[in-house]
Write an enzyme that holds these catalytic residues in place. Structure first.
Site, mmCIF file in Angstrom:
data_model
loop_
_atom_site.group_PDB
_atom_site.id
_atom_site.type_symbol
_atom_site.label_atom_id
_atom_site.label_comp_id
_atom_site.label_asym_id
_atom_site.label_seq_id
_atom_site.Cartn_x
_atom_site.Cartn_y
_atom_site.Cartn_z
ATOM 1 N N TRP A 352 -68.863 -32.013 16.943
ATOM 2 C CA TRP A 352 -68.156 -32.671 18.048
ATOM 3 C C TRP A 352 -68.382 -31.943 19.367
ATOM 4 O O TRP A 352 -67.893 -32.370 20.408
ATOM 5 C CB TRP A 352 -66.651 -32.718 17.772
ATOM 6 C CG TRP A 352 -65.929 -31.392 17.889
ATOM 7 C CD1 TRP A 352 -66.393 -30.166 17.508
ATOM 8 C CD2 TRP A 352 -64.626 -31.161 18.439
ATOM 9 N NE1 TRP A 352 -65.462 -29.188 17.752
ATOM 10 C CE2 TRP A 352 -64.362 -29.774 18.327
ATOM 11 C CE3 TRP A 352 -63.658 -31.981 19.010
ATOM 12 C CZ2 TRP A 352 -63.163 -29.198 18.772
ATOM 13 C CZ3 TRP A 352 -62.473 -31.401 19.436
ATOM 14 C CH2 TRP A 352 -62.237 -30.035 19.317
ATOM 15 N N ASP A 353 -69.133 -30.807 19.343
ATOM 16 C CA ASP A 353 -69.236 -29.950 20.523
ATOM 17 C C ASP A 353 -69.763 -30.663 21.756
ATOM 18 O O ASP A 353 -69.549 -30.216 22.883
ATOM 19 C CB ASP A 353 -70.109 -28.724 20.217
ATOM 20 C CG ASP A 353 -69.600 -27.933 19.019
ATOM 21 O OD1 ASP A 353 -69.329 -28.569 17.979
ATOM 22 O OD2 ASP A 353 -69.469 -26.708 19.125
ATOM 23 N N GLU A 489 -59.459 -25.429 12.220
ATOM 24 C CA GLU A 489 -59.995 -25.507 10.860
ATOM 25 C C GLU A 489 -59.288 -24.587 9.875
ATOM 26 O O GLU A 489 -59.673 -24.525 8.708
ATOM 27 C CB GLU A 489 -61.479 -25.172 10.905
ATOM 28 C CG GLU A 489 -62.243 -26.151 11.774
ATOM 29 C CD GLU A 489 -63.731 -25.866 11.810
ATOM 30 O OE1 GLU A 489 -64.118 -24.692 11.660
ATOM 31 O OE2 GLU A 489 -64.493 -26.818 12.014
ATOM 32 N N LYS A 600 -56.949 -21.482 14.440
ATOM 33 C CA LYS A 600 -58.254 -20.892 14.736
ATOM 34 C C LYS A 600 -58.591 -21.069 16.214
ATOM 35 O O LYS A 600 -59.160 -20.201 16.850
ATOM 36 C CB LYS A 600 -59.322 -21.590 13.893
ATOM 37 C CG LYS A 600 -60.738 -21.165 14.191
ATOM 38 C CD LYS A 600 -61.738 -21.957 13.374
ATOM 39 C CE LYS A 600 -63.149 -21.418 13.556
ATOM 40 N NZ LYS A 600 -64.155 -22.218 12.855
ATOM 41 N N GLN A 601 -58.254 -22.256 16.728
ATOM 42 C CA GLN A 601 -58.664 -22.593 18.094
ATOM 43 C C GLN A 601 -57.717 -23.655 18.636
ATOM 44 O O GLN A 601 -56.859 -24.161 17.914
ATOM 45 C CB GLN A 601 -60.087 -23.129 18.087
ATOM 46 C CG GLN A 601 -60.254 -24.445 17.354
ATOM 47 C CD GLN A 601 -61.697 -24.699 16.947
ATOM 48 O OE1 GLN A 601 -62.179 -24.160 15.964
ATOM 49 N NE2 GLN A 601 -62.373 -25.526 17.719
HETATM 50 C C1 BGC Z 1 -65.556 -24.708 15.352
HETATM 51 C C2 BGC Z 1 -65.803 -26.187 15.519
HETATM 52 C C3 BGC Z 1 -67.198 -26.394 16.082
HETATM 53 C C4 BGC Z 1 -68.228 -25.705 15.199
HETATM 54 C C5 BGC Z 1 -69.623 -25.813 15.756
HETATM 55 C C6 BGC Z 1 -66.646 -24.102 14.492
HETATM 56 O O1 BGC Z 1 -66.466 -22.732 14.398
HETATM 57 O O2 BGC Z 1 -64.320 -24.475 14.751
HETATM 58 O O3 BGC Z 1 -64.840 -26.744 16.379
HETATM 59 O O4 BGC Z 1 -67.492 -27.743 16.159
HETATM 60 O O5 BGC Z 1 -67.907 -24.347 15.086
HETATM 61 O O6 BGC Z 1 -69.718 -25.182 16.988
#
Ligand code: BGC
Length: 705
Positions: A352-353, A489, A600-601
């Protein structure tokens, strides 16, 4: 300090992987890490070249299961160039002492320069200047120009230029137990100063053809001079021998063409590469066109910062974004890999980045964002099939996407801390479809292109909306979405529930309501097309009635979040220092993040990021909730205290959100966002590929007033 230059002044094996990633050159069609041409993969150095959209699937046995993994293929290495004096060792890491080892990346021109002075075991000192480019003008061409000056010796100089098809995908230590031999050699040739190598990928059967023309000027003829070749199936080289005198300058130019069988307007990859290299001009001629192409690109994409250090990082991040999402991408069928074309982390998959890159790219390079959306649109049949298989209508896009758009998220992942392979449920991040829809809307807002909305953009929106309409279940007077994962996540379920996924993730639900509103907007603009009245009614109802939970006056990240335990943050910080990867720490302790209020984020805060404070307010009041600035501030503070920033995306989001809601608290996150890749804050991950989402996010932070 020149903000257009990134300079490294020494040879530091510990930082080599990071530097190779950060000095990668690319043009959207392909990219090559900034590895030394005289090196091969040796645990310190990792030459890697990746072609956009060139994937291959292999199968491996892991923890008693057979798993398939599709990788962005590390294609044959076009760089190899080395020399030797008389019959001594070839110049390679470890055979000489570096007296000077300087590397300069010129981001304005897209040129990587190495300046070396080396001393061999006989005390001979040689000076080298080596410049390379991957043409932003003609995306199939690359060139390497090496000047060799014997400072204190005279003798016989042999220069070897090669194309190496023996490479494997082995750039990420965690994947080392998995198959990585993607290349099948086909043939090589060498004639008239040109060498060529043809390979194909193992299962996707993409042909990759390289051709290289090497010329040497300077020196005097040697008795066994001229050119000799060594052509094997997976390796081809040519070697030139000249007599050189102390102080004399030898110039070696290697011009390379790369084509694959996926290219358009070619008769065959091999003939296309040979023809291209035969027609390509000298290094200087290529350089002129290349720098002019970069000039034009920078005119479209430059963002200014006041501070020179900040400007340098900003230039670097935009540079890498442009090298992956260049205008040449518009001609391809490829997505935006989360880690660029810069390394093998996440196997070159598309997540989704892009949602972080669209606000930057859409107004500047709309042909690129249109191509990225086309990549999704071409995979609609696969997404529709995935939805049907799971019992839904519409289109369910995969969390990780590669060649054909099937779900590429691995079923197992390794926790390096515990050594255990664990079930990976991150494919439950259904919000990926919302990101695609958001990107459709950003592209439309940037271009005002109603034909796009009436066409494939609208088709994407409607199919994604249909999926979410089917995924949501009506419970009382609200719509609920159960069994998903949010952007955080670290929660893939409830501690006391066997099936994975959480319910009513606020981010997913609010963005679903947002999507329904956009689809209705679209219908108002371009008509309902094949959307039935029944669907319009459903979309309208969901736009007003998606469920969002609250506790303690803040948005709940998901239903039941309130009941989770608080983590003793201080004791974990004391014990482990760096606690970004709390998931790995807790699992290694036999525990699970699912029990705690940790993220996590940014998850809830992603709503502020994408919609803005006002937009979020409108979304929530539109759903019938009370919302005010005090609740906004409380929500931001609440999650700020419970987030460990285990993704580079987190600092970017926090920097932007806090700047609006808590201006005083934003600065440390801005600093972190700026340092993410350049200082490799996630401890070793940048060497495996840059974090394009975070890089783009930083650029957006600086363009905002
Ligand atoms: C992040 C995701 C991201 C992925 C790829 C993961 O560590 O939690 O949000 O899409 O990395 O960059």
């Amino acid at each position: 300090m020149n903000p257009w230059l990134l300079i490294y002044d020494d040879d530091d094996p510990a930082s080599e992987g990071l530097r190779e990633a950060l000095t990668t050159l690319g043009n959207g069609y392909f990219a090559t890490r900034g590895a030394a041409p005289e090196a091969h993969a040796d645990g310190v150095r990792y030459p890697g070249t990746y072609v956009a959209g060139c994937y291959d699937r292999l199968f491996s046995r892991v923890a008693g299961r057979t798993v398939g993994n599709e990788d962005l293929v590390n294609v044959p290495n076009w760089l190899p160039l080395t020399f030797r004096v008389d019959d001594d060792d070839w110049f390679a890491p470890g055979t000489v002492e570096f007296l000077t080892a300087r590397r300069v990346l010129d981001m304005r021109a897209g040129v990587l320069t190495r300046l070396l002075r080396v001393r061999d075991f006989r005390g001979r000192i040689t000076r080298l200047e080596q410049r390379r480019l991957l043409s932003m003008d003609d995306p199939h061409l690359a060139a390497l120009r090496t000047t060799i000056v014997p400072e204190n010796w005279s003798g016989t100089l042999r220069v070897r230029s090669a194309l190496d098809g023996r490479v494997v995908n082995s750039g990420v230590a965690r994947y080392q137990g998995l198959a990585g031999r993607h290349l099948v050699p086909i043939s090589s040739h060498a004639a008239h100063g040109v060498i060529g190598l043809l390979t194909r990928t193992a299962t996707s059967r993409v042909e990759i053809a390289l051709a290289a023309r090497t010329t040497l000027t300077g020196g005097h003829d040697h008795a066994d001079g001229g050119v000799s070749h060594d052509a094997r199936k997976e390796w081809v080289s040519d070697e030139r021998t000249v007599e050189v005198a102390e102080g004399q300058e030898i110039v070696v130019e290697k011009v390379v063409a790369l084509h694959t069988s996926r290219d358009r307007a070619i008769a065959g990859s091999e003939s296309a590469a040979r023809t291209a290299v035969a027609r390509a001009g000298s290094f200087e001629a290529l350089l002129g066109r290349h720098t002019r192409a970069w000039d034009r690109l920078w005119q479209r994409a430059h963002v200014t910062a006041e501070d020179a250090d900040v400007q340098q990082v900003l230039n670097l991040y935009i540079f890498h974004l442009l090298q992956t999402a260049s205008p040449h991408l518009a001609e391809l069928d490829a997505g935006l890999p989360a880690r660029g074309l810069h390394g093998e982390a996440y196997r070159g998959h598309v997540f989704w980045d892009e949602v972080f890159a669209f606000p930057f790219l859409a107004p500047r390079l709309p042909e690129v964002t249109e191509a990225l959306l086309r990549y999704r649109w071409r995979r609609l049949p696969e997404a529709r099939w995935a939805a049907r298989e799971a019992g839904y209508t519409g289109a369910m896009f995969p969390w990780q996407s590669g060649s054909d758009g099937r779900e590429e998220t691995p079923r197992l992942h390794l926790n390096p801390r515990s050594g255990r392979w664990l079930l990976d449920h991150s494919h439950l991040q259904r919000h990926i479809g919302l990101a695609v829809a958001y990107n459709v809307w950003r592209h439309y807002l940037a271009t005002g292109d109603t034909a796009f909305l009436a066409g494939f953009g609208g088709e994407l929106l409607v199919e994604i909306a249909r999926f979410f309409a089917c995924l949501a279940v009506r419970e009382g007077d609200r719509y609920a979405i159960r069994g998903v994962m949010g952007p955080d996540e670290y929660h893939d379920g409830y501690p006391d529930r066997a099936e994975p996924g959480v319910d009513n993730n606020a981010y997913t639900n609010v963005m679903t309501a947002w999507l329904m509103r956009r689809v209705l907007d679209m219908i108002a603009l371009v008509g309902a097309g094949r959307v039935s009245q029944e669907e319009v009614d459903r979309f309208t109802a969901m736009a007003a009635r998606m469920r969002v939970d609250f506790h303690d006056g803040v948005i709940s990240q998901f239903e039941g979040y309130d009941a989770l335990k608080e983590l003793d943050w201080a004791s974990y910080r004391r014990k482990y220092g760096d606690i970004r990867r709390l998931d790995r720490i807790l699992e290694a302790e036999g525990d699970t993040p699912n029990r705690y209020k940790i993220s996590k984020q940014a998850d809830v805060l992603m709503l502020f990021h994408l919609l803005g404070s006002d937009g979020l307010g409108e979304a929530l009041t539109g759903l019938g909730h009370t919302w005010n600035s005090a609740m906004a501030a409380r929500t931001v503070d609440y999650y700020l205290a419970r987030t460990c920033h285990g993704s580079t995306l987190s600092a970017v989001v926090h920097a932007g959100v806090l700047a609006h809601v808590r201006p005083g608290a934003s600065q440390p996150f801005l600093v972190e966002a700026l340092n993410n890749d350049v200082r490799d804050l996630q401890g070793g991950t940048t060497a495996e590929g840059v974090h394009l989402g975070a890089m783009a996010g930083v650029a957006v932070l600086f363009e905002r007033p």
